[in-house]
Motif scaffolding. Structure first.
Motif, PDB file in Angstrom:
ATOM      1  N   VAL A   1     -19.816 -75.881 110.608  1.00 63.68           N
ATOM      2  CA  VAL A   1     -20.989 -75.212 110.036  1.00 63.68           C
ATOM      3  C   VAL A   1     -20.684 -74.452 108.749  1.00 63.68           C
ATOM      4  CG1 VAL A   1     -22.139 -75.040 112.277  1.00 63.68           C
ATOM      5  CG2 VAL A   1     -20.673 -73.153 111.501  1.00 63.68           C
ATOM      6  N   GLU A   2     -19.412 -74.426 108.346  1.00 66.99           N
ATOM      7  CA  GLU A   2     -19.051 -73.712 107.107  1.00 66.99           C
ATOM      8  C   GLU A   2     -17.757 -74.280 106.545  1.00 66.99           C
ATOM      9  OE1 GLU A   2     -18.090 -69.112 105.629  1.00 66.99           O
ATOM     10  OE2 GLU A   2     -18.547 -69.534 107.732  1.00 66.99           O
ATOM     11  N   THR A   3     -17.746 -74.579 105.247  1.00 66.29           N
ATOM     12  CA  THR A   3     -16.564 -75.139 104.591  1.00 66.29           C
ATOM     13  C   THR A   3     -16.370 -74.521 103.211  1.00 66.29           C
ATOM     14  OG1 THR A   3     -17.848 -76.954 103.625  1.00 66.29           O
ATOM     15  CG2 THR A   3     -16.767 -77.390 105.748  1.00 66.29           C
ATOM     16  N   GLU A   4     -15.155 -74.649 102.695  1.00 60.74           N
ATOM     17  CA  GLU A   4     -14.845 -74.284 101.311  1.00 60.74           C
ATOM     18  C   GLU A   4     -13.983 -75.380 100.698  1.00 60.74           C
ATOM     19  OE1 GLU A   4     -14.793 -69.382 101.353  1.00 60.74           O
ATOM     20  OE2 GLU A   4     -12.908 -70.482 101.312  1.00 60.74           O
ATOM     21  N   ALA A   5     -14.222 -75.671  99.430  1.00 60.10           N
ATOM     22  CA  ALA A   5     -13.461 -76.704  98.723  1.00 60.10           C
ATOM     23  C   ALA A   5     -12.384 -76.078  97.847  1.00 60.10           C
ATOM     24  CB  ALA A   5     -14.397 -77.552  97.873  1.00 60.10           C
ATOM     25  N   TYR A   6     -11.235 -76.751  97.769  1.00 62.64           N
ATOM     26  CA  TYR A   6     -10.128 -76.351  96.893  1.00 62.64           C
ATOM     27  C   TYR A   6      -9.589 -77.606  96.212  1.00 62.64           C
ATOM     28  CZ  TYR A   6     -10.407 -71.847  99.157  1.00 62.64           C
ATOM     29  OH  TYR A   6     -10.870 -70.638  99.608  1.00 62.64           O
TER      30      TYR A   6
ATOM     31  N   LEU B   1     -11.270 -76.332 103.403  1.00 57.16           N
ATOM     32  CA  LEU B   1     -11.021 -75.355 104.453  1.00 57.16           C
ATOM     33  C   LEU B   1     -12.189 -75.378 105.445  1.00 57.16           C
ATOM     34  CD1 LEU B   1      -9.557 -72.843 105.687  1.00 57.16           C
ATOM     35  CD2 LEU B   1     -10.896 -71.444 104.084  1.00 57.16           C
ATOM     36  N   ILE B   2     -11.875 -75.545 106.718  1.00 54.96           N
ATOM     37  CA  ILE B   2     -12.901 -75.463 107.760  1.00 54.96           C
ATOM     38  C   ILE B   2     -13.031 -73.983 108.139  1.00 54.96           C
ATOM     39  CG2 ILE B   2     -13.686 -76.297 110.003  1.00 54.96           C
ATOM     40  CD1 ILE B   2     -13.297 -78.509 107.906  1.00 54.96           C
ATOM     41  N   ARG B   3     -14.134 -73.373 107.739  1.00 57.40           N
ATOM     42  CA  ARG B   3     -14.279 -71.926 107.917  1.00 57.40           C
ATOM     43  C   ARG B   3     -14.925 -71.535 109.245  1.00 57.40           C
ATOM     44  NH1 ARG B   3     -13.382 -67.828 104.542  1.00 57.40           N
ATOM     45  NH2 ARG B   3     -14.768 -66.676 105.931  1.00 57.40           N
ATOM     46  N   ALA B   4     -15.783 -72.377 109.797  1.00 54.55           N
ATOM     47  CA  ALA B   4     -16.457 -71.993 111.043  1.00 54.55           C
ATOM     48  C   ALA B   4     -16.958 -73.213 111.794  1.00 54.55           C
ATOM     49  CB  ALA B   4     -17.614 -71.038 110.751  1.00 54.55           C
ATOM     50  N   LEU B   5     -16.975 -73.077 113.109  1.00 51.49           N
ATOM     51  CA  LEU B   5     -17.490 -74.108 114.009  1.00 51.49           C
ATOM     52  C   LEU B   5     -18.500 -73.496 114.971  1.00 51.49           C
ATOM     53  CD1 LEU B   5     -14.159 -75.781 115.287  1.00 51.49           C
ATOM     54  CD2 LEU B   5     -15.617 -76.624 113.436  1.00 51.49           C
TER      55      LEU B   5
END
Length: 203
Positions: free
Chosen positions: A44-49, A102-106
């Motif tokens: 339900v939440e991600t960040e790209a690098y 980055l997988i920030r939340a599940l």
């Protein structure tokens, strides 16, 4: 878009992280423990690098810590922050081009059996943050470089047809914003989350 297999393969992940990160929202992360127990959670939440990103671990040079990011897509990149919290990333893009999501939340499907009942945890907050996610799913540096494929300790599955329809018809929406807890690259809008989802780490 329909997929011949429910499993996400390396080719699907062989794109720039800012393309993959929003596409991973609504997909499923599966954790298989050594005893065969399986825990599933909706991403339900991600960040790209990406390679040219000053916040990326691989921005300056290749090191033993970040070397997995330089390899092919479809493996896990797990690192430690503050000496105590692990973070799970999915390696993306082409071989040799460091990039990860980055997988920030599940949103977990259920409370894992190893969580003590007396802890009185809220299901939607168990994996609401990268550190909490790894702690709850027992993910640590031992899983760094793990191929994300069925039968492995970790794999990914595509969005369900139902969830995809909900996104297509705006019953569900994504929010795009800046990343959290950075000192560099703070202006890049490379964080996505499922709008109104209670399992998101921070709105």
């Amino acid at each position: 878009m329909e997929h011949p297999s429910p499993y996400i393969d390396p080719q699907w992940l062989s794109r720039p992280a800012p393309e993959v990160a929003p596409d991973l929202i609504g997909c499923v992360l599966v954790r298989q423990l050594p005893d065969g127990a399986i825990v599933r959670g909706l991403i339900v939440e991600t960040e790209a690098y990406a390679a040219d990103d000053p916040a990326c671990h691989a921005y300056r040079r290749r090191t033993p810590r970040n070397s997995v990011m330089f390899g092919p897509a479809g493996v896990s990149y797990v690192y430690l922050i503050y000496g105590i919290y692990h973070c799970l990333n999915v390696v993306t893009d082409l071989d040799g081009l460091p990039s990860a999501v980055l997988i920030r939340a599940l949103q977990l499907e259920g409370i894992p059996a190893w969580i003590a009942p007396q802890e009185k945890v809220k299901l939607h907050r168990l994996a609401a943050g990268p550190g909490k996610l790894c702690q709850t799913l027992k993910i640590d540096r031992a899983l760094n470089g793990t191929p994300l494929q069925p039968g492995s300790p970790l794999w990914l599955e595509h969005r369900s047809d139902r969830l995809q329809r909900q996104l297509d018809t705006d019953q569900l929406t994504l929010t795009q914003t800046t990343r959290i807890g950075l000192t560099q690259g703070v202006e890049l809008p490379w964080r996505w989350y499922l709008t109104k989802c209670p399992a998101v780490s921070r709105k």
